[in-house]
Design a protein around this motif. Sequence first.
Motif, mmCIF file in Angstrom:
data_model
loop_
_atom_site.group_PDB
_atom_site.id
_atom_site.type_symbol
_atom_site.label_atom_id
_atom_site.label_comp_id
_atom_site.label_asym_id
_atom_site.label_seq_id
_atom_site.Cartn_x
_atom_site.Cartn_y
_atom_site.Cartn_z
ATOM 1 N N VAL A 199 0.804 -1.168 0.047
ATOM 2 C CA VAL A 199 0.033 0.130 0.145
ATOM 3 C C VAL A 199 0.914 1.403 0.039
ATOM 4 N N THR A 200 1.670 1.230 0.846
ATOM 5 C CA THR A 200 2.562 2.450 1.195
ATOM 6 C C THR A 200 3.358 2.738 0.044
ATOM 7 N N LYS A 201 3.770 1.803 -0.774
ATOM 8 C CA LYS A 201 4.390 1.775 -2.086
ATOM 9 C C LYS A 201 3.966 2.619 -3.099
ATOM 10 N N GLN A 202 2.597 2.171 -3.225
ATOM 11 C CA GLN A 202 1.615 3.132 -4.262
ATOM 12 C C GLN A 202 1.863 4.400 -3.965
ATOM 13 N N ALA A 236 19.100 -9.876 10.496
ATOM 14 C CA ALA A 236 18.021 -9.178 11.318
ATOM 15 C C ALA A 236 18.659 -8.662 12.567
ATOM 16 N N CYS A 237 19.375 -9.538 13.154
ATOM 17 C CA CYS A 237 19.754 -9.416 14.545
ATOM 18 C C CYS A 237 20.503 -8.149 14.927
ATOM 19 N N VAL A 238 21.617 -7.923 13.818
ATOM 20 C CA VAL A 238 22.438 -6.771 14.126
ATOM 21 C C VAL A 238 22.253 -5.738 13.213
ATOM 22 N N ASP A 239 21.715 -6.222 11.905
ATOM 23 C CA ASP A 239 21.315 -5.132 11.105
ATOM 24 C C ASP A 239 20.188 -4.507 11.050
ATOM 25 N N GLY A 240 19.373 -5.253 11.816
ATOM 26 C CA GLY A 240 17.812 -4.838 12.082
ATOM 27 C C GLY A 240 17.431 -4.861 13.545
ATOM 28 N N PRO A 241 16.460 -5.114 14.180
ATOM 29 C CA PRO A 241 15.689 -5.864 13.169
ATOM 30 C C PRO A 241 14.619 -4.982 12.252
ATOM 31 N N GLU A 242 14.719 -3.779 12.462
ATOM 32 C CA GLU A 242 13.973 -2.640 11.593
ATOM 33 C C GLU A 242 14.646 -2.387 10.083
ATOM 34 N N PHE A 243 14.059 -2.496 9.341
ATOM 35 C CA PHE A 243 14.318 -2.606 7.765
ATOM 36 C C PHE A 243 13.555 -1.757 6.897
ATOM 37 N N ASP A 244 13.775 -0.925 5.742
ATOM 38 C CA ASP A 244 13.085 -0.209 4.749
ATOM 39 C C ASP A 244 12.049 -1.438 4.086
ATOM 40 N N GLY A 245 11.076 -1.362 4.605
ATOM 41 C CA GLY A 245 10.096 -2.334 3.733
ATOM 42 C C GLY A 245 9.889 -2.585 2.666
ATOM 43 N N HIS A 246 10.139 -1.551 1.805
ATOM 44 C CA HIS A 246 10.233 -1.751 0.332
ATOM 45 C C HIS A 246 11.183 -2.531 -0.313
ATOM 46 N N GLN A 247 12.125 -2.802 0.589
ATOM 47 C CA GLN A 247 13.329 -3.380 0.264
ATOM 48 C C GLN A 247 13.206 -4.921 0.529
ATOM 49 N N VAL A 248 12.276 -5.415 1.487
ATOM 50 C CA VAL A 248 12.460 -6.662 2.119
ATOM 51 C C VAL A 248 11.833 -7.750 1.100
ATOM 52 N N ASP A 249 12.409 -8.732 1.073
ATOM 53 C CA ASP A 249 12.016 -9.981 0.386
ATOM 54 C C ASP A 249 10.881 -10.806 1.556
ATOM 55 N N PHE A 250 9.673 -10.418 1.435
ATOM 56 C CA PHE A 250 8.861 -11.053 2.731
ATOM 57 C C PHE A 250 8.598 -12.666 2.380
#
Lengths: 279, 467
Positions: A199-202, A236-250
């Motif tokens: 949604v936010t990508k749109q 995810a443990c050290v680079d995250g756990p938060e990431f740019d959602g538009h880049q994540v391979d869900f």
Amino acid sequence: MFKILSRRELAQGTVVENVIEAPQIAKKAKPGQFVILRVNETGERIPLTMANTDPAKGTITLIYQVVGKTTALMKTLQVGDALLDIAGPLGKPTHVDNIGTVVCIGGGTGVAVLHPITRGFKQAGNKVVGIIGARNKELLIMEKEMTQASDILEVCTDDGSCGYHGFGTDLLKKRLESEKVDLVVGIGPVPMMKFVCSVTKQYNVPTLVSLNAIMVDGTGMCGCCRVSVGGETKFACVDGPEFDGHQVDFDGLSQRLAGYMAEEKESMDRFRNSCSCKG
Amino acid sequence: MAEKKEKVPRQPMPEQDPKVRARNFEEVPFGYTPETAMLEASRCIQCKNPGCRQGCPVGIDIPGFIKEIAAGNFAAGIAKIKETNALPAVCGRVCPQEVQCEAKCIVGKKGDPVAIGRLERFLADWERKEGEVKIPETKPATGKKVAVVGSGPSGLTVAGDLILNGHDVTVFEAFHKPGGVLLYGIPEFRLPKEILFAEIHYLERLGVKFQCNQVVGAIVSLEELFEEGFDAIYVAVGAGLPYFLGIPGENLIGVYSANEYLTRSNLMKAYLFPEYDTPIVVGKNVTVIGAGNVAMDSARTAMRLGAETVRIVYRRSREEMPARGEEIHHAEEEGIELFLLTAPLGFSGTDEGRLTTMHCKKMELGEPDASGRRRPVPIEGSEFDLDCDLAVISVGAGANPLLTSTTPALELNKRGYIVADPATGKTTMKGVWAGGDIVTGMATVIQAMGAGRAAANSMEDYLKLGW
Ligand SMILES: Cc1cc2nc3c(=O)[nH]c(=O)nc-3n(C[C@H](O)[C@H](O)[C@H](O)COP(=O)(O)OP(=O)(O)OC[C@H]3O[C@@H](n4cnc5c(N)ncnc54)[C@H](O)[C@@H]3O)c2cc1C
Ligand SMILES: Cc1cc2nc3c(=O)[nH]c(=O)nc-3n(C[C@H](O)[C@H](O)[C@H](O)COP(=O)(O)OP(=O)(O)OC[C@H]3O[C@@H](n4cnc5c(N)ncnc54)[C@H](O)[C@@H]3O)c2cc1C
Ligand code: SF4
Ligand code: SF4
Ligand code: FES
């Protein structure tokens, strides 16, 4: 040993809140960080986000959904019992800035993780819109806390038993249509986060998500928690756990989360049987 | 030929039958009996200028302890070793003796070298089982506080040395139990954990405090440790960053780093699942990529967990395999196949993301590369597939940045390792020493301990005299 000081069941006992004595961690932790704990000697190491910390009292609050053996075992612990090990604070804290309008959208137990972040953004001077949802009224958690942490709180349920009848993403869409939003923070089950991001990508609105990859050490040593972000492998443990959602391979994340389904079931069945034996 | 004394051959160490042991986690060799140990000790000719001692990174008085074994004075023998090596039961088992002490043994020039490692192990085991582990007197308290970050062999050595000098020593460990690679990396069948726990317990009895679950850099910084009153810090956090290959399909379920695979099995005891909660993928057809000790440990673990085939895939030839000779020998005996001159190209799997196949290519040896080893070059058109549902990547490890990235005063080299004076372990940060794998990259247990010994001496000078 980390003593349990209080215990509260939420969402009809599917979610449990524990306040735990851990003064050193309480002093250091920031919103968005997590701990890795082990209940007993034969236990698995599992990550849980700190939903709250009280440096003065020396406590951390964990809110967890009962999904398998470890969380079911934790549910049986009473005030005065203790967890064997807690390591933390781990992961990068949320980067909280005054950027304008922030929508914080949470689903299920994700709301517990979302709460300190929401509060952080409000304290930093942002206009904060909270959106929380659950399947029904009974399963909704932390409505009161989220009301306090946001300027506006919108509630929704899948069955319409409380608030808007429908998905949080519908409310999100309406919000994005009606005003300029600078950041969306989406935390919940993987399909929900994936949906939020689509949604936010749109609308081209930057979106932060918090990833619940399976972990072992939580310090970047094993690579178990790797996720593909923008085509690159991240831990995810050290680079995250938060990431740019538009880049994540869900989809990749979902697959890895299902990697031990058979073993998790076996553990849980064994645990249930051992419980019922004791009466 | 009547009078010539018959030469005693190098005494073998009895082992579990390969077929049986390939399916259990019990230790492979049984160790020497006192009689065999004395017989083996009699092979040492007590050189005036013993080569063996130069081959040992910590310079143990090898002829000295062997003489005591030959005379049956086991207590005196172990005391001699412990003057220089605090972890003989570990080193006797895992040191690469064939390139260290035994490589330089004079007797070995004409025949088989004296089995120094086995004798060292014998004494340490004898002491643990029969003898009384003596608690030496510690010097009077100095009032100085020392922090050791990381509880691998390097950290344990510093803790052991400095506690004897009367300092107040605390070891901080990120995991929930101390031991480092000795605990989470090297499997039970090669190093029974009971031995490690005995060593840790010994240090505790000397007064060393262990604080587990303490990720230094996250819960506390080095600066804060100084503020809390520590006078000196030794950093020995190991080389805890797994390398992946960067080839397609590496995130499939069933592809592990060796660190994850071995940690699940050793530290979390996934081999005892479901008694222990931590699960592990049990492969039917397993490939292990790499050919060092870590790869051998992973392959042999997979076999013990019930695999039907276990293959080691390595892009160079047998001569270049970095693992200890004994580990390769044991692995082959247990039915592990070597796919040499083979490089992985990628992985593929099911729609659910589970590994099914590894794609490979054959290699041949070309011109020597920078390391002096002949460079493997791919053979055109030699691609082939291996069925596999578990792959363990063990192609080395790097420097984990968790601690160093929060400590700007520590100078790092290009690859992220801490820069420390090789003679003293001193870093660029005042009051901070470093050693072991976080300085050298992954090396050996005894080298990590040697670095610890050197740093402990330098730290002792500092605590007495200043920087
Ligand atoms: C950084 C982070 C923060 C988290 N914060 C929270 C939180 O605040 N509240 C909450 O309810 N949950 C949180 N989780 C998820 C939580 O860790 C899992 O629900 C928990 O490990 C399940 O353990 P179990 O034995 O009860 O269930 P299991 O039977 O082991 O597993 C059930 C589900 O949990 C997932 N899971 C299993 N093992 C792990 C593991 N070691 N790490 C992560 N996920 C795993 C599986 O994918 C599976 O879907 C977080 C996860 C991460 C990575
Ligand atoms: C599988 C395997 C097999 C091996 N086999 C052999 C062998 O047969 N013979 C041999 O000689 N060598 C072998 N090695 C190499 C040898 O184990 C290492 O060289 C040695 O353990 C290095 O010791 P160390 O003390 O520097 O670090 P480590 O043993 O790596 O210990 C470092 C410790 O620091 C902790 N730590 C990390 N970060 C932090 C932090 N921020 N805060 C607190 N604690 C932290 C880690 O959890 C760990 O416990 C093997 C290695 C592996 C992985
Ligand atoms: S410590 Fe290692 S190198 Fe030194 S004598 Fe013992 S086995 Fe040999
Ligand atoms: S070199 Fe060999 S024979 Fe000589 S003292 Fe050492 S162990 Fe004995
Ligand atoms: S959990 Fe091991 S690297 Fe993240």
